[in-house]
Design a protein around this motif. Sequence first.
Motif, short mmCIF file in Angstrom:
data_model
loop_
_atom_site.label_atom_id
_atom_site.label_comp_id
_atom_site.label_asym_id
_atom_site.label_seq_id
_atom_site.Cartn_x
_atom_site.Cartn_y
_atom_site.Cartn_z
N TYR A 356 104.13 -53.39 12.89
CA TYR A 356 103.92 -54.74 12.01
C TYR A 356 102.74 -54.70 11.80
CZ TYR A 356 108.77 -55.86 14.02
OH TYR A 356 109.80 -55.96 14.09
N PRO A 357 102.13 -54.55 10.52
CA PRO A 357 100.60 -54.45 10.05
C PRO A 357 100.32 -55.99 9.77
CG PRO A 357 102.18 -53.15 8.64
CD PRO A 357 103.17 -54.02 9.42
N ALA A 358 99.05 -56.08 10.48
CA ALA A 358 98.19 -57.23 10.41
C ALA A 358 97.45 -57.27 9.03
CB ALA A 358 97.31 -57.45 11.73
N GLN A 359 96.87 -58.30 8.58
CA GLN A 359 96.17 -58.31 7.40
C GLN A 359 94.96 -57.51 7.07
OE1 GLN A 359 93.44 -61.97 6.70
NE2 GLN A 359 94.68 -62.52 4.89
N ASN A 360 94.39 -56.83 8.23
CA ASN A 360 93.38 -56.16 8.20
C ASN A 360 93.83 -54.54 8.28
OD1 ASN A 360 93.88 -55.88 10.59
ND2 ASN A 360 91.60 -55.41 11.48
N HIS A 361 95.10 -54.45 8.18
CA HIS A 361 95.66 -52.90 8.13
C HIS A 361 95.67 -52.28 9.91
CE1 HIS A 361 95.80 -53.12 4.02
NE2 HIS A 361 94.38 -52.98 3.89
N THR A 362 95.37 -53.13 10.83
CA THR A 362 95.65 -52.87 12.03
C THR A 362 97.25 -53.13 12.30
OG1 THR A 362 93.47 -53.92 13.05
CG2 THR A 362 95.39 -53.70 14.37
N ILE A 363 97.77 -51.87 13.17
CA ILE A 363 99.31 -52.06 13.20
C ILE A 363 99.55 -52.15 14.70
CG2 ILE A 363 101.28 -50.45 12.92
CD1 ILE A 363 99.63 -48.97 10.73
N GLU A 364 100.59 -53.25 14.81
CA GLU A 364 101.07 -53.40 16.22
C GLU A 364 102.32 -52.61 16.54
OE1 GLU A 364 101.29 -55.07 19.90
OE2 GLU A 364 100.01 -55.48 18.33
N LEU A 365 102.21 -51.90 17.47
CA LEU A 365 103.36 -50.90 17.99
C LEU A 365 103.93 -51.34 19.03
CD1 LEU A 365 101.15 -47.39 17.49
CD2 LEU A 365 102.88 -48.88 15.57
N VAL A 366 105.41 -51.08 18.99
CA VAL A 366 106.23 -51.26 20.29
C VAL A 366 107.51 -50.48 20.58
CG1 VAL A 366 107.73 -53.06 19.04
CG2 VAL A 366 107.58 -52.90 21.57
N GLU A 367 107.53 -49.53 21.50
CA GLU A 367 108.48 -48.44 21.53
C GLU A 367 109.84 -48.87 21.44
OE1 GLU A 367 109.27 -44.26 23.80
OE2 GLU A 367 107.72 -45.74 24.65
N VAL A 368 110.82 -48.20 20.71
CA VAL A 368 112.19 -48.78 20.37
C VAL A 368 113.13 -47.76 20.92
CG1 VAL A 368 111.63 -50.67 18.92
CG2 VAL A 368 112.11 -48.39 17.96
N ASP A 369 112.83 -46.56 21.59
CA ASP A 369 113.63 -45.67 22.23
C ASP A 369 113.90 -45.87 23.42
OD1 ASP A 369 111.56 -44.15 23.40
OD2 ASP A 369 110.89 -43.57 21.44
N VAL A 370 114.36 -44.88 24.17
CA VAL A 370 114.70 -44.98 25.55
C VAL A 370 113.89 -44.15 26.37
CG1 VAL A 370 116.94 -45.93 25.18
CG2 VAL A 370 116.74 -43.67 25.60
N THR A 371 112.84 -43.34 25.79
CA THR A 371 111.84 -42.21 26.44
C THR A 371 111.05 -43.02 27.51
OG1 THR A 371 112.29 -40.84 24.48
CG2 THR A 371 110.47 -40.39 25.93
N ALA A 372 110.67 -44.01 26.84
CA ALA A 372 109.48 -44.83 27.69
C ALA A 372 109.42 -46.03 27.38
CB ALA A 372 108.31 -44.11 27.54
N VAL A 373 108.62 -47.06 27.82
CA VAL A 373 108.52 -48.41 27.76
C VAL A 373 106.94 -48.56 27.18
CG1 VAL A 373 108.56 -50.73 28.27
CG2 VAL A 373 110.38 -49.16 29.02
N MET A 374 106.74 -48.27 25.89
CA MET A 374 105.09 -48.41 25.65
C MET A 374 104.88 -49.15 24.58
SD MET A 374 103.64 -44.54 26.34
CE MET A 374 104.41 -43.85 25.13
N SER A 375 104.01 -49.88 24.43
CA SER A 375 103.29 -50.58 23.27
C SER A 375 101.79 -50.25 23.03
CB SER A 375 103.61 -51.96 23.29
OG SER A 375 102.73 -52.71 24.50
N GLY A 376 101.43 -50.69 21.85
CA GLY A 376 99.89 -50.31 21.60
C GLY A 376 99.37 -50.92 20.28
N MET A 377 98.51 -50.26 19.65
CA MET A 377 97.96 -50.52 18.56
C MET A 377 97.40 -49.15 17.56
SD MET A 377 94.52 -49.86 18.43
CE MET A 377 93.69 -51.05 17.05
N ALA A 378 97.63 -49.08 16.35
CA ALA A 378 96.93 -48.07 15.53
C ALA A 378 96.11 -48.68 14.50
CB ALA A 378 98.02 -47.21 14.90
#
Length: 502
Positions: A356-378
């Motif tokens: 999900y991209p924010a206005q300044n092109h920072t991107i919110e990430l949340v994992e949606v597979d079953v490999t792991a439970v991770m989140s973060g940013m790009a």
Amino acid sequence: MEPSKRAQVRYKQAVLLMVILLVLAGLPACGGGSGKFLNLGPGPNNGMLNGQYAFSFFGSNPSLIIAAGSFTADGNGTITNGLEDVTVAGTTGQSLTFTGTYAIGSDGRGTALIKTSNGAATWQFTMLNGSHALLIRFDLGTVTASGALDKQDPTAFSARKLQANYVFGFSGIGTSRTNLSTAGLWTMDGAGNINNGLMDVSDETAGVLENSALSGTYTVASNGRGTATINSGYGTQNFVFYVVDATDLKFVETDGVPAVSGEVLEAAAPYTLASLNGGLAFTLGGTDHGAVPVAAGGVITADGKGNLSSGTLDLNDGGIASLGASIGGTYSFTGNGRGILNITNTALGNLQFALYPAQNHTIELVEVDVTAVMSGMAKAQTGSPFAASSLVGSFAANFTGILSSGGGTREEEDITGQLRADGAGNLTGTLDINTLATRTQGVSLSASTYTMPADGQGRGTATVNIPGATFTMQTYQIDANTVLFLDIDSFRILVGIMQKQQ
């Protein structure tokens, strides 16, 4: 909202889930020497903190504790009109009032002594400028946490001023009191309604809930404190939030279970494939498929056509580091602002994230597979090719995570302070460190260094030495003002950021 602040906001989401690991699965911790007494100092820079500010933090007491609030600083060392909403996992949120005193030194490092309606608290923080600071709770034996404070815009303190599309990233514990990370988007209509929403949920126990519709309502009081109720496929969640400005809101859930918090930012216009074209730096945190704490960081290049290449991933999985893996992948977007990111060839396998991209092109990430439970940013990189000379000046820093002392204790560690880079690979500075067992104020770096390889992609290394401890880190430079960190020591799982002071 300043670009550097936005980077810190999204970085913080990567940190949040890492701290949860302490509460739920954690590793033991170690810290600096014991320091029972604090030096408030003469405060030559007290004028930097002047006006009304919103803050939030996330940490342990030793249960999960999340909070957001606001206060007024007079520029002369006094805090008044403090409001704080705090939730400890398993208990309904509590609203507090507070006053306090503070002092800020010549390097931008500050201490605040807080007196709440429920007892005393201590903050340690490092100012970037008069609008933003990196914050830790600095309470010996009771609370340690990391967060931020941001100067508020009182003209945005009404429901009608919140009229835009927003993205969010929340982390905490889910209905089963295990790791939970969510990201999504919604529209606030200026009349108290939340609609056109959707979110992706990664729950360590319940599994993945993708693309779930959400709706809700919100209110905003004249002091900038708001409330929100969100209904989705995950259930009904109740929040308090504090308005920084019309583009930035600090949310904290008050339900007790689940209990999540995070930042809500104005959304970017819907991305197309061409919107991503160039280098990205990112950090991730969570648990692997065996519920072992894991953190990751890296750089990768998007070609503007849906392909990812020339990527490098570093992973610290339960203290076992896998460094320098070559990665690639693909990305795609739908018209509503949600995208999918696929990363291939990692030590954990192939990973899929909703983005999900924010206005300044920072991107919110949340994992949606079953490999792991991770989140973060790009975050899109600017200023490449990067070299050691790309990093020069004084920076505010924050590191948060969990460590193992070998003694069987389990604690979170939170660090803030100033780092100075000379453009030739040398780091100096002063750090303030807290665990639930120890707190140390004013620890000086010695013989600390950083490197940046000749490929110019922004992935480098840093070695931070303080008395009794060494931090071995990978670094990921976003631009001349911002660097992300991943600790790769076998006894530490930690992520961090430093941002240039102005």
